[in-house]
Write an enzyme that holds these catalytic residues in place. Structure first.
Site, mmCIF file in Angstrom:
data_model
loop_
_atom_site.group_PDB
_atom_site.id
_atom_site.type_symbol
_atom_site.label_atom_id
_atom_site.label_comp_id
_atom_site.label_asym_id
_atom_site.label_seq_id
_atom_site.Cartn_x
_atom_site.Cartn_y
_atom_site.Cartn_z
ATOM 1 C CD GLU A 232 -2.776 1.445 2.311
ATOM 2 O OE1 GLU A 232 -2.757 2.556 2.865
ATOM 3 O OE2 GLU A 232 -3.467 0.493 2.695
ATOM 4 C CB CYS A 266 -2.841 6.068 3.765
ATOM 5 S SG CYS A 266 -1.461 5.392 4.709
#
Length: 453
Positions: A232, A266
């Site tokens: 990720e 994020c």
């Protein structure tokens, strides 16, 4: 910051500039030893009944909750994360460990329909040793997910926390390891060199949350060993604001997405596309939101990151954008940066094309929804996106057409428990959370049992 003489990490408190922690960097020998220890413990841990592994995770989760104030304090000193946010991350991490403790024993394979005199099965098995490399912006919650899923499915783990919060990451791993057999969870401290060594080590999975550049380097290294890679990586998440919504509400959503945790999430909002019909009241309200947020955000993680964030702002200003709020490096100690709203941002500027990861809201005013959706989709990343609209036909178009792993309609944050998305393009690959992460941490064996003779 790395000292070349004694190879240690020195982390400065981003609020004051004072030393927050000093941690020795693991040697090459220590990295290799950690992998060997994990490999040596792998067979016994894989053979441990799933319910016993789950019990260990439950006990570890309880211990994490008991140490919540300690872990939050370390996080606050090393990264500047506000204490309540840091405590929330610890609570989320403990909850994630419990989630995987519950899901692990019910993670199942399949029975196949073979002949009447045979049994055919598809059986999930642990992959072996998992190298887990985690970031600084939510160090306990993110690590809990990857480590918890790996342990619940019978893998052993070598964990390298971010060099920006080594004491936080190490203490969390120590709390977990106290409830596990020796070697099942190893922790190594270090910088990018240590991470690169682990990525190229003889492990079976490398799971990384962090920058796109680092993720791509890991993928290249793992290609040489055959390890599975879960990534990720960076995001450049768009927010599309359609006509017909309340501009004050839309501005509050944009501010939350752009400024929470100083923009260091994020899935923070990185770029905003607003319909021209709403532009003036929206921009005025967003500038007002920025001034209010200035009273309640913490610093950026360090001076180096502040230079990166301000570099993006300065580039946009030099290309003709103007700051409606913020945009200047403040005086005083620490790595603080004000919530910043930029209007008139040109498409090719770094603040729109790259991940800024700071409290910056660059705004493009566009004549219609179609153009806004097209510009939002034109990006090298593929993590998530948000659309604020009262038109459900446009909402349907948006979630189908935006090439990202997660699309949120009318909420910048939120979602039902158990959701699991796959990032795309520069944002990575594989499931990084949710029940599907258990599938990523296991490999499937097909078994055919026939009758003798």
């Amino acid at each position: 910051m790395v000292s070349a003489e004694n190879r240690e990490l020195t982390v400065l408190d981003p609020r004051t500039g004072e030393v927050a922690s000093r941690v020795p960097i693991a040697s090459a020998q220590r990295c290799d030893e950690a992998v060997r220890n994990a490999r040596g413990a792998a067979r016994a841990w894989a053979r441990t009944p799933a319910a016993e592994r789950a019990a260990a995770l439950h006990a570890a989760a309880a211990a994490v909750r008991e140490a919540a104030d300690e872990l939050a304090g370390l996080n606050e000193r090393e990264t500047g994360k506000l204490r309540d946010d840091a405590r929330g991350g610890v609570d989320a991490g403990a909850g994630t460990l419990v989630q995987y403790a519950e899901l692990g024993p019910v993670h199942r394979g399949r029975a196949l329909h073979g002949g009447p005199d045979a049994t055919d099965l598809m059986v999930p098995e642990p992959r072996g040793v998992v190298a887990v490399l985690t970031p600084w912006n939510d160090p306990v919650a993110v690590a809990a997910g990857l480590i918890g899923a790996a342990l619940a499915t019978g893998n052993t783990v070598v964990h390298k926390p971010s060099e920006r919060c080594p004491r936080t990451g190490r203490r969390f791993a120590e709390i977990l390891a106290a409830h596990l057999p020796a070697g099942v969870l190893e922790v190594v401290d270090g910088d990018g060199e240590v991470g690169a060594r682990l990525a190229a080590a003889p492990v079976d999975v490398v799971a990384h949350v962090g920058s796109t550049a680092t993720g791509r380097s890991i993928a290249r290294a793992a290609a040489g060993t055959g390890a599975k890679v879960l990534l990720e990586n960076g995001g450049n998440d768009a927010l599309v604001v359609d006509e017909g919504v309340d501009p004050q509400w839309a501005a509050a959503q944009a501010a939350l997405g752009s400024f929470a945790n100083a923009g260091q999430i994020c899935v923070s909002v990185e770029r905003i596309y607003v319909h021209a019909a709403l532009a003036d009241p929206f921009l005025a309200a967003l500038a007002g939101e920025a001034k209010e947020w200035g009273e309640r955000i913490g610093p950026l993680v360090d001076q180096r990151h502040r230079e990166h964030v301000h570099g993006h702002v300065a580039d946009a200003l030099s290309a003709g954008a103007h700051a409606l709020a913020g945009g200047e490096v403040p005086d005083g100690p620490g790595a603080f940066y004000p919530p910043t709203v930029l209007a008139g941002v040109e498409p090719g500027t770094a603040v729109l094309r790259e991940e800024t990861f700071g409290p910056v809201a660059p705004v493009r005013v566009l004549p219609d929804f179609d153009i806004a959706l097209r510009e939002a989709a034109d990006d090298a990343y593929g993590l998530s996106a948000v659309v604020l609209t009262a038109d459900m036909t446009r909402a349907q178009r948006a979630w189908r057409e935006l090439p990202v792993g997660t699309v949120k309609i009318n909420n910048v944050f939120g979602g039902a428990p158990g959701g699991a998305a796959q990032p795309r393009r520069g944002s990575g690959q594989g499931y990084g959370y949710g029940p599907e992460l258990l599938d990523e941490m296991t490999t499937t064996k097909v078994v055919h049992i026939g009758s003798p003779g």
